[in-house]
Design a protein around this motif. Structure first.
Motif, PDB file in Angstrom:
ATOM      1  N   LEU A  26       0.840  -1.197   0.000  1.00 33.88           N
ATOM      2  CA  LEU A  26       0.000   0.000   0.000  1.00 33.88           C
ATOM      3  C   LEU A  26       0.874   1.245   0.000  1.00 33.88           C
ATOM      4  O   LEU A  26       0.607   2.208  -0.709  1.00 33.88           O
ATOM      5  CB  LEU A  26      -0.896   0.009   1.240  1.00 33.88           C
ATOM      6  CG  LEU A  26      -1.985  -1.055   1.275  1.00 33.88           C
ATOM      7  CD1 LEU A  26      -2.714  -1.000   2.607  1.00 33.88           C
ATOM      8  CD2 LEU A  26      -2.957  -0.853   0.123  1.00 33.88           C
ATOM      9  N   SER A  27       1.919   1.191   0.818  1.00 36.86           N
ATOM     10  CA  SER A  27       2.761   2.369   0.955  1.00 36.86           C
ATOM     11  C   SER A  27       3.464   2.703  -0.348  1.00 36.86           C
ATOM     12  O   SER A  27       3.569   3.872  -0.725  1.00 36.86           O
ATOM     13  CB  SER A  27       3.739   2.140   2.100  1.00 36.86           C
ATOM     14  OG  SER A  27       5.026   2.409   1.733  1.00 36.86           O
ATOM     15  N   LEU A  28       3.896   1.680  -1.080  1.00 40.18           N
ATOM     16  CA  LEU A  28       4.540   1.946  -2.363  1.00 40.18           C
ATOM     17  C   LEU A  28       3.562   2.674  -3.288  1.00 40.18           C
ATOM     18  O   LEU A  28       3.909   3.661  -3.929  1.00 40.18           O
ATOM     19  CB  LEU A  28       5.018   0.642  -3.004  1.00 40.18           C
ATOM     20  CG  LEU A  28       5.742   0.824  -4.338  1.00 40.18           C
ATOM     21  CD1 LEU A  28       7.021   1.613  -4.151  1.00 40.18           C
ATOM     22  CD2 LEU A  28       6.049  -0.508  -4.994  1.00 40.18           C
ATOM     23  N   GLY A  29       2.319   2.182  -3.306  1.00 48.27           N
ATOM     24  CA  GLY A  29       1.306   2.823  -4.148  1.00 48.27           C
ATOM     25  C   GLY A  29       1.113   4.274  -3.755  1.00 48.27           C
ATOM     26  O   GLY A  29       1.053   5.174  -4.589  1.00 48.27           O
ATOM     27  N   SER A  30       1.041   4.485  -2.452  1.00 48.26           N
ATOM     28  CA  SER A  30       0.795   5.815  -1.944  1.00 48.26           C
ATOM     29  C   SER A  30       1.930   6.780  -2.264  1.00 48.26           C
ATOM     30  O   SER A  30       1.704   7.916  -2.675  1.00 48.26           O
ATOM     31  CB  SER A  30       0.619   5.671  -0.431  1.00 48.26           C
ATOM     32  OG  SER A  30       0.337   6.857   0.172  1.00 48.26           O
ATOM     33  N   ILE A  31       3.156   6.298  -2.094  1.00 53.05           N
ATOM     34  CA  ILE A  31       4.313   7.154  -2.360  1.00 53.05           C
ATOM     35  C   ILE A  31       4.392   7.505  -3.843  1.00 53.05           C
ATOM     36  O   ILE A  31       4.584   8.653  -4.223  1.00 53.05           O
ATOM     37  CB  ILE A  31       5.622   6.451  -1.922  1.00 53.05           C
ATOM     38  CG1 ILE A  31       5.662   6.357  -0.396  1.00 53.05           C
ATOM     39  CG2 ILE A  31       6.845   7.184  -2.431  1.00 53.05           C
ATOM     40  CD1 ILE A  31       6.782   5.500   0.134  1.00 53.05           C
ATOM     41  N   ARG A  32       4.180   6.480  -4.672  1.00 56.43           N
ATOM     42  CA  ARG A  32       4.257   6.731  -6.119  1.00 56.43           C
ATOM     43  C   ARG A  32       3.179   7.697  -6.568  1.00 56.43           C
ATOM     44  O   ARG A  32       3.407   8.557  -7.407  1.00 56.43           O
ATOM     45  CB  ARG A  32       4.158   5.427  -6.888  1.00 56.43           C
ATOM     46  CG  ARG A  32       5.367   4.552  -6.655  1.00 56.43           C
ATOM     47  CD  ARG A  32       5.203   3.264  -7.366  1.00 56.43           C
ATOM     48  NE  ARG A  32       5.031   3.492  -8.787  1.00 56.43           N
ATOM     49  CZ  ARG A  32       5.693   2.842  -9.719  1.00 56.43           C
ATOM     50  NH1 ARG A  32       6.561   1.936  -9.372  1.00 56.43           N
ATOM     51  NH2 ARG A  32       5.480   3.083 -10.979  1.00 56.43           N
ATOM     52  N   VAL A  65       7.361   5.810   6.600  1.00 61.98           N
ATOM     53  CA  VAL A  65       7.309   5.478   5.177  1.00 61.98           C
ATOM     54  C   VAL A  65       6.411   4.265   4.944  1.00 61.98           C
ATOM     55  O   VAL A  65       5.567   4.251   4.058  1.00 61.98           O
ATOM     56  CB  VAL A  65       8.718   5.230   4.632  1.00 61.98           C
ATOM     57  CG1 VAL A  65       8.653   4.667   3.239  1.00 61.98           C
ATOM     58  CG2 VAL A  65       9.515   6.513   4.639  1.00 61.98           C
ATOM     59  N   LEU A  66       6.595   3.235   5.771  1.00 58.93           N
ATOM     60  CA  LEU A  66       5.812   2.022   5.553  1.00 58.93           C
ATOM     61  C   LEU A  66       4.459   2.130   6.246  1.00 58.93           C
ATOM     62  O   LEU A  66       3.421   1.878   5.673  1.00 58.93           O
ATOM     63  CB  LEU A  66       6.586   0.823   6.114  1.00 58.93           C
ATOM     64  CG  LEU A  66       6.533  -0.428   5.270  1.00 58.93           C
ATOM     65  CD1 LEU A  66       7.131  -0.149   3.921  1.00 58.93           C
ATOM     66  CD2 LEU A  66       7.310  -1.534   5.946  1.00 58.93           C
ATOM     67  N   GLY A  67       4.477   2.555   7.503  1.00 59.20           N
ATOM     68  CA  GLY A  67       3.237   2.614   8.276  1.00 59.20           C
ATOM     69  C   GLY A  67       2.307   3.697   7.797  1.00 59.20           C
ATOM     70  O   GLY A  67       1.308   3.430   7.124  1.00 59.20           O
ATOM     71  N   LYS A  68       2.665   4.951   8.051  1.00 55.59           N
ATOM     72  CA  LYS A  68       1.756   6.067   7.777  1.00 55.59           C
ATOM     73  C   LYS A  68       1.386   6.143   6.303  1.00 55.59           C
ATOM     74  O   LYS A  68       0.237   6.350   5.959  1.00 55.59           O
ATOM     75  CB  LYS A  68       2.389   7.387   8.225  1.00 55.59           C
ATOM     76  CG  LYS A  68       2.694   7.449   9.703  1.00 55.59           C
ATOM     77  CD  LYS A  68       1.474   7.812  10.505  1.00 55.59           C
ATOM     78  CE  LYS A  68       1.622   7.621  11.998  1.00 55.59           C
ATOM     79  NZ  LYS A  68       2.844   8.144  12.571  1.00 55.59           N
ATOM     80  N   MET A  69       2.362   5.970   5.418  1.00 57.11           N
ATOM     81  CA  MET A  69       2.050   6.074   4.000  1.00 57.11           C
ATOM     82  C   MET A  69       1.166   4.923   3.555  1.00 57.11           C
ATOM     83  O   MET A  69       0.298   5.093   2.712  1.00 57.11           O
ATOM     84  CB  MET A  69       3.333   6.115   3.161  1.00 57.11           C
ATOM     85  CG  MET A  69       4.104   7.403   3.248  1.00 57.11           C
ATOM     86  SD  MET A  69       3.090   8.884   3.166  1.00 57.11           S
ATOM     87  CE  MET A  69       2.483   8.816   1.486  1.00 57.11           C
ATOM     88  N   GLY A  70       1.376   3.746   4.122  1.00 54.87           N
ATOM     89  CA  GLY A  70       0.501   2.613   3.808  1.00 54.87           C
ATOM     90  C   GLY A  70      -0.922   2.909   4.235  1.00 54.87           C
ATOM     91  O   GLY A  70      -1.876   2.702   3.482  1.00 54.87           O
ATOM     92  N   TRP A  71      -1.066   3.431   5.439  1.00 52.21           N
ATOM     93  CA  TRP A  71      -2.401   3.778   5.928  1.00 52.21           C
ATOM     94  C   TRP A  71      -3.031   4.870   5.087  1.00 52.21           C
ATOM     95  O   TRP A  71      -4.243   4.891   4.871  1.00 52.21           O
ATOM     96  CB  TRP A  71      -2.335   4.231   7.396  1.00 52.21           C
ATOM     97  CG  TRP A  71      -1.995   3.133   8.353  1.00 52.21           C
ATOM     98  CD1 TRP A  71      -0.964   3.118   9.243  1.00 52.21           C
ATOM     99  CD2 TRP A  71      -2.685   1.893   8.520  1.00 52.21           C
ATOM    100  NE1 TRP A  71      -0.957   1.951   9.951  1.00 52.21           N
ATOM    101  CE2 TRP A  71      -2.003   1.181   9.523  1.00 52.21           C
ATOM    102  CE3 TRP A  71      -3.802   1.314   7.910  1.00 52.21           C
ATOM    103  CZ2 TRP A  71      -2.410  -0.085   9.942  1.00 52.21           C
ATOM    104  CZ3 TRP A  71      -4.193   0.063   8.317  1.00 52.21           C
ATOM    105  CH2 TRP A  71      -3.502  -0.629   9.312  1.00 52.21           C
ATOM    106  N   ASP A  72      -2.214   5.796   4.636  1.00 50.56           N
ATOM    107  CA  ASP A  72      -2.712   6.896   3.811  1.00 50.56           C
ATOM    108  C   ASP A  72      -3.423   6.370   2.574  1.00 50.56           C
ATOM    109  O   ASP A  72      -4.446   6.901   2.157  1.00 50.56           O
ATOM    110  CB  ASP A  72      -1.532   7.789   3.405  1.00 50.56           C
ATOM    111  CG  ASP A  72      -1.962   8.985   2.586  1.00 50.56           C
ATOM    112  OD1 ASP A  72      -2.310  10.006   3.187  1.00 50.56           O
ATOM    113  OD2 ASP A  72      -1.971   8.878   1.342  1.00 50.56           O
TER     114      ASP A  72
END
Lengths: 509, 384, 133
Positions: free
Chosen positions: A42-48, A267-274
């Protein structure tokens, strides 16, 4: 099959319990690891998504625009005399057209206030102060006579022994619709305000439906109520008068572990939740909030030991109670650098407090847990925190006890046990390494590859050195929570205030 | 040999399949985790290597590109001599440097030109544009516009608008209705900037909202683009069904002080959404619409607090002096602090002889708390 | 040769202005942030200071304010060059003592013209010649 046959042929109570426990722990562990894996995706998707969306955003537009929303920067200060001038100076130089800086002198016993007054040419003003949120009494309010510092407001108040109390006083004085909460000793990026306000302004506004030729406004937009960004350790960075010159991972081992942990958590937690609109918390070091909602939700709770997550939880609950959709956003770039504790003593105090805070939060807001009424917060955020944050140290501890029991009674299947341990170990190293890799996608904070790899290698040591410490301090925090509750029920307030605060803890280190 | 290996693998598999399920899973996942970790390390190092190569190249190229721009544009001999830009020619030898044929270099060149364009307009700005055209970088940008990736399309749109290169309607209009909000915003911005005859055409058809951030970008473009025809925005205030467009038009009406729009803004006061109404009241205040005062005061008591506050602000802006008594009463008798503050500010803002007398009178008769509010509002050090 | 200090955090802008002004016979010193500018101002006397408003370490308004209180550079001509279009900020800049304001993107010719005008004004007012210490 063998296990099941053994189970029936031997069949004593303890064996049954043991095997049950073994399976329960295995299931729990596996689900936890799967959750981490899912978050990583999820976090990768969110960051990208963030990077693509903002690749061509012209942030300068907001600097020139008369439509830029105003932001109040709120920074409490307690005995910061040594660094206060350069820190405030740095806060006054944000790249933003419309903001004010509110410094709350929280009853300092040193020369913090005197320094501010003389450096920024402050005078006391007649201020019609109205207490919208509870705080200790405000004594005086200062403004600068020098127009170059007209953005600065200094509040002098009686010490409330908590950041929450001081922040509330700041929110009461804030004139703009959004406020940024930070610590006066944090190093902030010059573009912090621009980067954090953008998610608020990208929120979908209400759409219009035509009904019988009348303009009918449908209130179905998601209001962004808060936005945060990632934090890092300032410990070994080069900072010049509040300006970040060069980022480095901390040299000392304890803050170095923390840097790794922060990157993973943000990066992994918050961005994944985002990605699935379930951000549980905006960190106390840096966060922007919708003032209206924060005030309606009651502001910070000075009795809470996890006041940042407590505020987000109450703001979310307020929105849900009023049938309004909302979201909490995170941006994957580091905008704030904070001092991590360098000694075990201070670190332990900080983590014990966090542990206690989490237990307190879960118990205060227990009605939200598993409540479908609170949507994602009740069905995803809270259960996740309950099982994998609150219970994790306990289950882990019990698991270790059980292992020791197995070893002592010579029931352990060594090859299997070792395979399982290797499995958990390699998986945790993988998750951390992935987090550090994702972090490299947004921005290359470290100048040399040596620094980057050096930080990655900490993942190999973490399970042996850092992780046991965290588990221990969390358990200590829970223990304090239970004891504290039993013994000082009627005197909770004093108990809460006498706890060493995270902010002061950070300072001491 | 191969048979041995096959046998070995078969034996290993047999052993493996005898293990309990959770151990099997664990073994597989150990393998996955180790591989993933190795790949992650590989990619971290690879990414760093790539970027360091790029940075070295950039460090090598930047001076060359900056020298080119400095020599050909900034220090061009023909500048400041009233020679039309079209007749200024560049040194073809410098432009045909082999290095500028590589696509990556051309991209850096475009980015650098844009940075200069943001700092310079006038002759220098025009000459930068001419360099962009003469080096045929336009084609690079258009090629990007034709790709399928939306983020690349946006990049192209930004480049073309920065360089003021017209894009045909047939190419641009479909993009203004794109499902991707970022692309939609970028193409709307490009449309306003580049379409000289009818820049606001898509206002009529836009069904999706213009987000606040996009409003800000659009506002900047509308207010800074040269020779743009500013229409009467009341047209959309009256007839658009898109709330965000109406709100945006209210801001533009206030900015351009379009007095003729007052009647259509007045009509909005009857709308049901209070936030919408508050925007309309704000707009009337900014227009100093004296004609609206009676209406605003008469509907005041039935309004929610945010509209009341906007009304007070508007009365302060209009400052006709007809409703000073009303403001005084609100100040003295309202039990909402924000209402009191804004009423006080509105009275102060009148800054007439009567308002000053009124303030003196209030200061003499009222309680200490109210006096403090007035002193607060009068203090020039406190802006709000 | 008149001395000019240019303060801007965009290195492209700095280089460009330096080039343009050098060509017209000005001596140009540059600074990328407020602190660097203050250091330079402490040791050197300038005829003209051109400053941006958004700067690291100290904002441009502060630079303007300090210049007017600075013994050596009190009579310097100050031109604010910024992309900030916000009227309040511009008024504030003038109140603090800025002589001129140019909005980015600027016209090079206009900047030159205003610099010359400021220097001419100054020379007609004051008799002494400024020089580098």
């Amino acid at each position: 099959m063998k296990v099941i046959i053994d189970f029936f042929s031997r069949g004593t109570f303890w064996d049954v319990l043991g095997i049950f426990f073994q399976y329960a722990v295995f299931l729990y562990g596996t689900s936890l690891l799967i959750a981490y894996g899912v978050l990583a995706f999820l976090s990768l998707g969110s960051i990208r998504r963030y990077m693509k969306k903002n690749a061509n955003a012209d942030y300068n537009i907001i600097i020139e625009s008369p439509l830029a929303p105003g932001i109040s920067v709120i920074a409490p200060a307690f005995n910061e005399g040594v660094t206060i001038i350069s820190n405030v100076r740095s806060l006054l130089t944000f790249n933003y057209p419309k903001f004010e800086v509110i410094i709350i002198n929280d009853g300092s016993t040193d020369d913090t206030l005197e320094k501010l007054v003389s450096e920024f040419e402050l005078v006391q003003v007649d201020y019609a102060y109205r207490e919208k949120l509870l705080s200790k009494p405000v004594k005086r309010i200062f403004k600068s006579t020098n127009p170059a510092y007209d953005k600065l407001v200094v509040i002098d108040k009686i010490n409330g022994k908590s950041k929450a109390d001081a922040s509330n006083a700041g929110i009461n004085v804030a004139i703009y619709d959004y406020f940024l909460c930070t610590d006066v000793d944090c190093i902030l990026d010059k573009d912090t305000l621009i980067k954090l306000i953008k998610p608020f302004m990208d929120a979908e506004t209400s759409t219009v439906r035509e009904v019988n030729g009348d303009m009918q406004i449908q209130e179905d937009y998601k209001r962004v109520i808060a936005c945060g960004a990632t934090l890092r350790m300032v410990n070994s960075c080069d900072v010049d008068e509040g300006l970040m010159i060069r980022v480095r991972p901390p040299r000392r081992i304890l803050p170095r572990f923390q840097e790794m942990e922060y990157i993973r958590a943000f990066v992994l937690g918050k961005m994944g939740w985002d990605r699935i609109n379930s951000v549980p918390n905006v960190s106390g070091g840096l966060g922007m909030f919708d003032k209206d909602i924060a005030i309606k939700a009651g502001g910070y709770d000075s009795l809470s030991l996890a006041e940042d997550m407590d505020l987000i939880t109450r703001m979310g609950a307020f929105m849900t109670d009023n049938n309004k959709k909302y979201s909490v956003k995170y941006v994957p770039i580091t905008l704030c650098w904070t001092e991590g504790p360098t000694t075990l003593k201070v670190f332990g105090r900080q983590r014990t407090r966090w542990g206690r805070g989490l237990a307190q939060l879960m118990s205060t807001h227990r009605k939200i847990l598993f409540s479908p009424r609170y949507g994602r917060m009740g069905l995803i955020v809270f259960p996740y925190h309950f099982f994998y944050e609150l219970l994790a140290p306990i289950i882990e501890f019990l698991g270790i006890l059980f292992y020791i029991y197995l070893i002592l009674t010579q029931q352990i299947n060594w090859p299997y046990a070792i395979i399982l341990i290797v499995f958990v170990y390699t998986y945790s190293v993988m998750i951390t390494t992935i987090a550090l890799l994702w972090d490299q996608i947004t921005f290359k904070y470290y100048k040399t590859w040596g620094e980057t790899i050096g930080l990655c290698l900490m993942a190999f040591l973490e399970p042996f050195i850092y992780h046991p410490l965290i588990v221990f301090f969390a358990l200590k925090g829970y223990f304090n929570f239970i004891i504290g509750k039993k013994h000082t029920w009627g005197n909770m307030q004093r108990q809460g205030f006498s706890q060493p605060k995270r902010r002061t803890a950070v300072k001491a280190g | 040999m191969w048979n041995d290996l096959a046998n070995l693998l078969f034996l290993a598999y047999e052993q493996f399949s005898l293990l309990p399920l959770f151990i099997e899973i664990a073994l597989i996942l150990i393998f996955v985790a180790v591989m993933a970790t190795l790949i992650a390390y590989g990619s971290i190092l690879f990414r760093r290597y790539n970027s360091s190569v790029y940075n070295k190249r950039l460090a090598h190229l930047s001076p060359i590109i900056e020298d080119l721009i400095t020599e050909q544009v900034l220090l061009n001999e023909n500048l400041g001599k009233d020679i039309p830009i079209e007749e200024i020619h560049f040194d073809q030898k410098a432009l045909s440097n082999k290095i500028f044929r590589k696509p990556a270099v051309r991209q850096i060149l475009i980015d650098t030109l844009i940075r200069y364009r943001k700092n310079f307009r006038g002759e220098v700005g025009e000459l930068l544009r001419k360099l962009y055209i003469d080096m045929n970088l336009v084609e690079d940008s258009f090629a990007k516009l034709r790709t399928f990736k939306w983020e690349t399309k946006i990049k192209a749109l930004v480049e073309l608008t920065q360089m003021d290169i017209p894009i045909s309607d047939s190419m641009l209009l479909p993009l203004t209705n794109s499902v991707n909000p970022t692309l939609r915003a970028a193409s709307r911005n490009a449309y306003i900037q580049l379409s000289k005859n009818e820049p606001f055409k898509f206002f009529d058809v836009a069904t999706e909202p213009i987000l606040p951030w996009d409003q800000m970008e659009m506002f900047k473009i509308i207010t800074t683009t040269k020779d743009i025809t500013i229409p009467n925005f009341s047209r959309w205030v009256s007839y658009s069904n898109n709330k965000s467009i109406v709100v945006f038009c209210l801001k533009l009406i206030a900015y351009y002080d379009q007095q003729t729009a007052i009647p259509s803004v007045l009509e909005l006061l009857g709308t049901k959404d209070h936030r919408f109404r508050a925007e309309a009241i704000k707009c009337l205040g900014k227009l100093s619409a004296e004609i609206a005062e009676e209406k605003l005061v008469s509907m005041y008591t039935s309004q929610p607090v945010n509209c009341q506050i906007e009304t007070l602000k508007a009365l302060g802006r209009i400052a006709s002096g007809k409703h000073l008594e009303f403001l005084k009463n609100e100040f003295l008798f309202s039990n909402n602090f924000d209402v009191q503050m804004n009423a006080a500010r509105a009275i102060i803002r009148h800054n007439s002889q009567i308002s000053r007398l009124m303030l003196n009178e209030i200061m003499e008769t009222t309680n200490e708390e109210n006096q403090l509010i007035i002193r607060h509002c009068q203090n020039p050090l406190i802006k709000y | 040769m008149p001395n000019i200090l240019v303060i801007d955090d965009d290195d492209i802008m700095l280089k460009a202005i330096k080039n343009i002004l050098n060509k017209d016979g000005f001596n140009v010193v540059t600074a990328t942030d407020g602190k660097e500018a203050f250091d330079l101002l402490d040791h050197t006397i300038f005829d003209i200071v051109i400053t941006d408003l958004m700067l690291p370490h100290a904002n441009g308004l502060e630079v303007v304010g300090r210049l007017r209180h600075n013994q050596g550079n009190r009579n310097v001509g100050i031109i604010v060059v910024s992309s900030v279009g916000n009227e309040e900020t511009i008024t504030e800049a003038f109140r603090l003592g800025a002589d001129d304001y140019l909005k980015k993107p600027i016209m090079a010719g206009e900047l030159l013209m205003r610099i010359r005008k400021l220097i001419a004004n100054k020379n007609s007012k004051t008799q002494f010649v400024t020089k580098k210490k």
